[in-house]
Design an enzyme around this catalytic site. Structure first.
Site, PDB file in Angstrom:
ATOM      1  N   GLU A 100      58.067  54.311   8.080  1.00  0.00           N
ATOM      2  CA  GLU A 100      56.923  54.509   8.954  1.00  0.00           C
ATOM      3  C   GLU A 100      57.017  55.836   9.694  1.00  0.00           C
ATOM      4  O   GLU A 100      58.092  56.387   9.870  1.00  0.00           O
ATOM      5  CB  GLU A 100      56.841  53.348   9.946  1.00  0.00           C
ATOM      6  CG  GLU A 100      58.132  53.158  10.701  1.00  0.00           C
ATOM      7  CD  GLU A 100      58.232  51.804  11.379  1.00  0.00           C
ATOM      8  OE1 GLU A 100      57.562  50.864  10.933  1.00  0.00           O
ATOM      9  OE2 GLU A 100      58.974  51.717  12.356  1.00  0.00           O
ATOM     10  N   CYS A 120      69.161  52.103   8.415  1.00  0.00           N
ATOM     11  CA  CYS A 120      70.141  52.975   9.059  1.00  0.00           C
ATOM     12  C   CYS A 120      71.491  52.278   9.046  1.00  0.00           C
ATOM     13  O   CYS A 120      71.572  51.068   9.253  1.00  0.00           O
ATOM     14  CB  CYS A 120      69.731  53.273  10.500  1.00  0.00           C
ATOM     15  SG  CYS A 120      70.850  54.417  11.338  1.00  0.00           S
ATOM     16  N   CYS A 124      73.310  50.369  15.690  1.00  0.00           N
ATOM     17  CA  CYS A 124      73.245  50.311  17.158  1.00  0.00           C
ATOM     18  C   CYS A 124      72.649  48.961  17.560  1.00  0.00           C
ATOM     19  O   CYS A 124      71.667  48.504  16.965  1.00  0.00           O
ATOM     20  CB  CYS A 124      72.402  51.461  17.703  1.00  0.00           C
ATOM     21  SG  CYS A 124      73.040  53.065  17.206  1.00  0.00           S
ATOM     22  N   CYS A 127      68.829  48.521  18.611  1.00  0.00           N
ATOM     23  CA  CYS A 127      67.831  49.157  17.753  1.00  0.00           C
ATOM     24  C   CYS A 127      67.457  48.268  16.581  1.00  0.00           C
ATOM     25  O   CYS A 127      68.326  47.818  15.833  1.00  0.00           O
ATOM     26  CB  CYS A 127      68.376  50.490  17.254  1.00  0.00           C
ATOM     27  SG  CYS A 127      67.300  51.297  16.052  1.00  0.00           S
ATOM     28  N   GLY A 165      66.245  55.820  10.806  1.00  0.00           N
ATOM     29  CA  GLY A 165      67.370  56.491  10.168  1.00  0.00           C
ATOM     30  C   GLY A 165      68.099  57.482  11.046  1.00  0.00           C
ATOM     31  O   GLY A 165      67.624  57.873  12.110  1.00  0.00           O
ATOM     32  N   GLU A 166      69.270  57.887  10.572  1.00  0.00           N
ATOM     33  CA  GLU A 166      70.098  58.868  11.272  1.00  0.00           C
ATOM     34  C   GLU A 166      69.993  60.187  10.490  1.00  0.00           C
ATOM     35  O   GLU A 166      70.593  60.336   9.424  1.00  0.00           O
ATOM     36  CB  GLU A 166      71.543  58.347  11.326  1.00  0.00           C
ATOM     37  CG  GLU A 166      72.583  59.345  11.765  1.00  0.00           C
ATOM     38  CD  GLU A 166      72.238  60.106  13.035  1.00  0.00           C
ATOM     39  OE1 GLU A 166      71.958  59.482  14.079  1.00  0.00           O
ATOM     40  OE2 GLU A 166      72.233  61.357  12.992  1.00  0.00           O
ATOM     41  N   SER A 197      67.066  64.258  16.229  1.00  0.00           N
ATOM     42  CA  SER A 197      67.741  63.336  17.135  1.00  0.00           C
ATOM     43  C   SER A 197      68.917  62.677  16.424  1.00  0.00           C
ATOM     44  O   SER A 197      68.798  62.246  15.277  1.00  0.00           O
ATOM     45  CB  SER A 197      66.740  62.266  17.581  1.00  0.00           C
ATOM     46  OG  SER A 197      67.381  61.300  18.389  1.00  0.00           O
ATOM     47  N   LEU A 220      72.635  59.408  23.865  1.00  0.00           N
ATOM     48  CA  LEU A 220      73.904  59.124  24.543  1.00  0.00           C
ATOM     49  C   LEU A 220      73.961  57.640  24.941  1.00  0.00           C
ATOM     50  O   LEU A 220      74.887  56.921  24.573  1.00  0.00           O
ATOM     51  CB  LEU A 220      74.041  60.050  25.755  1.00  0.00           C
ATOM     52  CG  LEU A 220      75.376  60.010  26.487  1.00  0.00           C
ATOM     53  CD1 LEU A 220      76.539  60.372  25.584  1.00  0.00           C
ATOM     54  CD2 LEU A 220      75.353  60.939  27.707  1.00  0.00           C
ATOM     55  N   ASN A 221      73.007  57.222  25.720  1.00  0.00           N
ATOM     56  CA  ASN A 221      72.801  55.784  25.993  1.00  0.00           C
ATOM     57  C   ASN A 221      73.901  55.059  26.756  1.00  0.00           C
ATOM     58  O   ASN A 221      73.815  53.840  26.941  1.00  0.00           O
ATOM     59  CB  ASN A 221      72.528  55.004  24.697  1.00  0.00           C
ATOM     60  CG  ASN A 221      71.275  55.483  23.983  1.00  0.00           C
ATOM     61  OD1 ASN A 221      70.418  56.086  24.611  1.00  0.00           O
ATOM     62  ND2 ASN A 221      71.173  55.214  22.701  1.00  0.00           N
TER      63      ASN A 221
HETATM   64  N1  SAH Z   1      69.109  57.812  14.630  1.00  0.00           N
HETATM   65  C1  SAH Z   1      68.649  58.789  15.539  1.00  0.00           C
HETATM   66  C2  SAH Z   1      67.147  58.947  15.560  1.00  0.00           C
HETATM   67  C3  SAH Z   1      66.335  57.698  15.456  1.00  0.00           C
HETATM   68  S1  SAH Z   1      66.472  56.553  16.805  1.00  0.00           S
HETATM   69  C4  SAH Z   1      69.180  58.494  16.934  1.00  0.00           C
HETATM   70  O1  SAH Z   1      69.743  57.432  17.133  1.00  0.00           O
HETATM   71  O2  SAH Z   1      69.049  59.373  17.777  1.00  0.00           O
HETATM   72  C5  SAH Z   1      65.399  57.335  17.973  1.00  0.00           C
HETATM   73  C6  SAH Z   1      65.607  56.928  19.417  1.00  0.00           C
HETATM   74  O3  SAH Z   1      65.134  55.598  19.633  1.00  0.00           O
HETATM   75  C7  SAH Z   1      67.076  56.948  19.869  1.00  0.00           C
HETATM   76  O4  SAH Z   1      67.201  57.726  21.032  1.00  0.00           O
HETATM   77  C8  SAH Z   1      67.372  55.505  20.165  1.00  0.00           C
HETATM   78  O5  SAH Z   1      68.325  55.414  21.177  1.00  0.00           O
HETATM   79  C9  SAH Z   1      65.994  54.957  20.548  1.00  0.00           C
HETATM   80  N2  SAH Z   1      65.847  53.514  20.411  1.00  0.00           N
HETATM   81  C10 SAH Z   1      66.289  52.736  19.410  1.00  0.00           C
HETATM   82  N3  SAH Z   1      65.971  51.440  19.647  1.00  0.00           N
HETATM   83  C11 SAH Z   1      65.309  51.394  20.817  1.00  0.00           C
HETATM   84  C12 SAH Z   1      64.723  50.341  21.592  1.00  0.00           C
HETATM   85  N4  SAH Z   1      64.775  49.081  21.202  1.00  0.00           N
HETATM   86  N5  SAH Z   1      64.124  50.674  22.743  1.00  0.00           N
HETATM   87  C13 SAH Z   1      64.048  51.970  23.152  1.00  0.00           C
HETATM   88  N6  SAH Z   1      64.573  52.991  22.464  1.00  0.00           N
HETATM   89  C14 SAH Z   1      65.203  52.716  21.306  1.00  0.00           C
HETATM   90 FE1  SF4 Z   2      68.707  53.081  15.440  1.00  0.00          FE
HETATM   91 FE2  SF4 Z   2      69.283  55.702  15.650  1.00  0.00          FE
HETATM   92 FE3  SF4 Z   2      71.204  53.820  16.008  1.00  0.00          FE
HETATM   93 FE4  SF4 Z   2      70.203  54.238  13.571  1.00  0.00          FE
HETATM   94  S1  SF4 Z   2      71.384  55.670  14.796  1.00  0.00           S
HETATM   95  S2  SF4 Z   2      70.608  52.255  14.502  1.00  0.00           S
HETATM   96  S3  SF4 Z   2      68.058  54.678  14.042  1.00  0.00           S
HETATM   97  S4  SF4 Z   2      69.383  54.182  17.272  1.00  0.00           S
END
Ligand code: SAH
Ligand code: SF4
Length: 351
Positions: A100, A120, A124, A127, A165-166, A197, A220-221
Site C-alpha cells: 500500500e 517486514c 517491532c 507495528c 518494510g525496512e 526512514s 528511535l522510539n
Molecule cells: N521500517 C521503517 C519505515 C516504516 S515504519 C521504520 O521503522 O522506520 C514507519 C514509521 O511508523 C516508524 O517510525 C514506526 O515507528 C511507525 N509506526 C509503526 N507502527 C506504528 C503504530 N502502530 N503507531 C504509530 N506509529 C507506528
Molecule cells: Fe514496522 Fe518499521 Fe519495525 Fe518494520 S522496521 S516492523 S515497518 S516499524
C-alpha cells in the site's frame, strides 16, 4: 497465454534501470546514449505506459524496445479517501502480494508514503506490518511504480519511505529507486524532499549516506536499551549508543537535520524521565523530533498515550530547544497507519 506470460517475464523491466543503467542498456542495443533521457522523461514525467506513447522515437526503435523490454505499472486494487483528504491505494503485485501507499495532502505540500518490502522482518512489537513477517523485497520498479500510480491525478511534492518494510534492508533496490525519484530527467524531486526512514540498521545507514544525499529519519522510539530491546528486536544487534553514533556520523548537507521518530506508547516510553533521557541522547546532533501517537490495532495490547503526557513530553523538548512536532493522526477513518489496509483486506479474504 502461458507462452505470452513467459515471454513477458523474460523481457527486462525498464523501470528497474537508473538513468545510467538505461544508457548502458541502450548502448548494448547499438543506440545513442541520449535516448535514455528521452525515455526517462516519458516514463516519469509524462506517465507513458507503452512504448507507442513515445512519439519522438522512431517506430522501428519503439518496436525494438518493446521486443527487449517492457513497461510495468501498478493499478490500485482499492482506493480509500479519508475525510481529511488522505488517500490510500492498495496494489496487487504480479505475484499476488499486496502493498500500500498513502498520499497525505497538506496546505503547502503533498507527501507520498511509499512501501519498500512486502511485510517486514524487523518484528517491532508496536507495528502491524511487523506481524506479517517478510515476504520479499520490492523491486526498484515496484517502488517507483507506486509514485507513477498517483502521478496522473495528484501533485506529489515530497516522498517518504515509511510505508511497509525496512528500506535499508533492501538497499539494492531502494538506492536505484531514490536515484530515479531525484533524477532531473526522472521524477525531479529535490533530495531535500525525499526521506528514508529506518528502524536503525547501523551499517546500512552508513552505506546510504555514502551512496546518495537524501534525508534520514530514524525510528528511535525508546530511550533505554532495555525498553528498546522490548519494542524493537533490532536493538539487540545495534543498541542505542551505536545508532546514535551512526546519526552523529551521517553526512548531512548544510542546515539539514535528521528526523528522530518517536512513537509514544502509553506507560512504556512516554514518561517525563523518557523526555529527559531523549534530550540527553540527542545532544549535539542536528535533529528534529517527530512525536507520533501510537496507533492502536487489533491484537496488540499497547495503548495510545494520554493527551497530558504527550503535551508534557512535547513541551519539555521545546523547552530544551529541540525542534519538535507532534504528528496529527491522519486518515484514521481509513486506517491509513502502516499496514492497516492490507491487514483488513487479508482478513476479509479479498487477497
Ligand atoms: N521500517 C521503517 C519505515 C516504516 S515504519 C521504520 O521503522 O522506520 C514507519 C514509521 O511508523 C516508524 O517510525 C514506526 O515507528 C511507525 N509506526 C509503526 N507502527 C506504528 C503504530 N502502530 N503507531 C504509530 N506509529 C507506528
Ligand atoms: Fe514496522 Fe518499521 Fe519495525 Fe518494520 S522496521 S516492523 S515497518 S516499524
Amino acid at each position: 497465454m502461458k507462452g505470452f506470460f513467459i515471454q513477458a517475464m523474460e523481457k527486462v523491466d525498464i523501470k528497474n534501470f537508473t538513468l545510467e543503467g538505461l544508457e548502458t542498456f541502450l548502448l548494448g542495443l547499438g543506440k545513442e546514449k541520449y535516448r535514455a533521457k528521452q525515455i526517462f522523461k516519458w516514463l516519469y514525467q509524462r506517465g507513458a505506459t507503452s512504448f507507442d506513447d513515445m512519439t519522438n522515437l522512431s517506430k522501428e526503435f519503439r518496436r525494438e524496445l518493446s521486443l527487449k523490454s517492457r513497461i510495468t505499472s501498478l493499478v490500485p486494487e482499492k482506493i480509500e479517501i479519508s475525510r481529511d483528504g488522505t488517500k490510500k491505494y492498495l496494489f496487487m503485485l504480479e505475484d499476488g502480494s499486496s502493498i500500500e501507499s498513502v498520499l497525505i495532502p497538506e496546505e503547502d505540500r503533498a507527501t507520498l508514503c511509499v512501501s519498500t518490502q512486502v511485510g517486514c522482518a524487523m518484528g517491532c512489537r508496536f507495528c502491524l506490518t511487523g506481524t506479517f513477517n517478510l515476504k520479499r523485497n520490492l523491486s526498484c520498479s515496484e517502488i517507483v511504480n507506486q509514485i507513477c500510480a498517483f502521478q496522473g491525478t495528484d501533485r506529489i511534492t515530497n516522498i517518504v519511505l515509511m510505508g511497509m518494510g525496512e528500506p535499508l534492508a533492501n538497499l539494492d533496490n531502494v538506492i536505484p529507486a531514490l536515484k530515479i525519484m531525484t533524477c532531473p530527467d526522472g521524477f525531479q524531486i529535490s533530495t531535500r524532499r525525499v526521506t528514508v526512514s529506518t528502524s536503525g540498521l547501523v551499517p546500512e545507514i552508513e552505506k546510504l549516506g555514502s551512496a546518495i544525499t537524501v534525508n534520514l529519519a530514524v525510528s528511535l522510539n525508546a530511550t533505554t536499551d532495555q525498553q528498546r530491546d522490548q519494542l524493537m528486536p533490532i536493538n539487540r544487534t545495534y543498541p542505542i549508543a551505536k545508532l546514535i553514533a551512526a546519526c552523529r556520523n551521517f553526512p548531512l548537507p548544510n542546515r539539514r537535520m535528521i528526523t528522530i521518530e518517536y512513537v509514544l506508547v502509553r506507560g512504556i516510553n512516554d514518561s517525563f524521565e523518557d523526555a529527559k533521557r531523549l534530550v540527553k541522547l540527542l545532544k549535539g546532533i542536528p535533529v528534529k523530533v517527530n512525536l507520533i501517537r501510537f496507533n492502536e490495532f487489533e491484537g496488540c495490547d499497547f495503548k495510545t498515550p494520554e493527551q497530558d503526557s504527550i503535551d508534557r513530553f512535547h513541551s519539555y523538548l521545546l523547552e530544551k530547544n529541540l525542534t519538535v512536532i507532534t504528528r496529527a493522526s491522519r486518515g484514521a477513518d481509513i486506517s491509513a497507519a502502516c499496514g492497516q489496509l492490507r491487514a483488513r483486506m487479508e482478513k476479509s479474504d479479498i487477497h
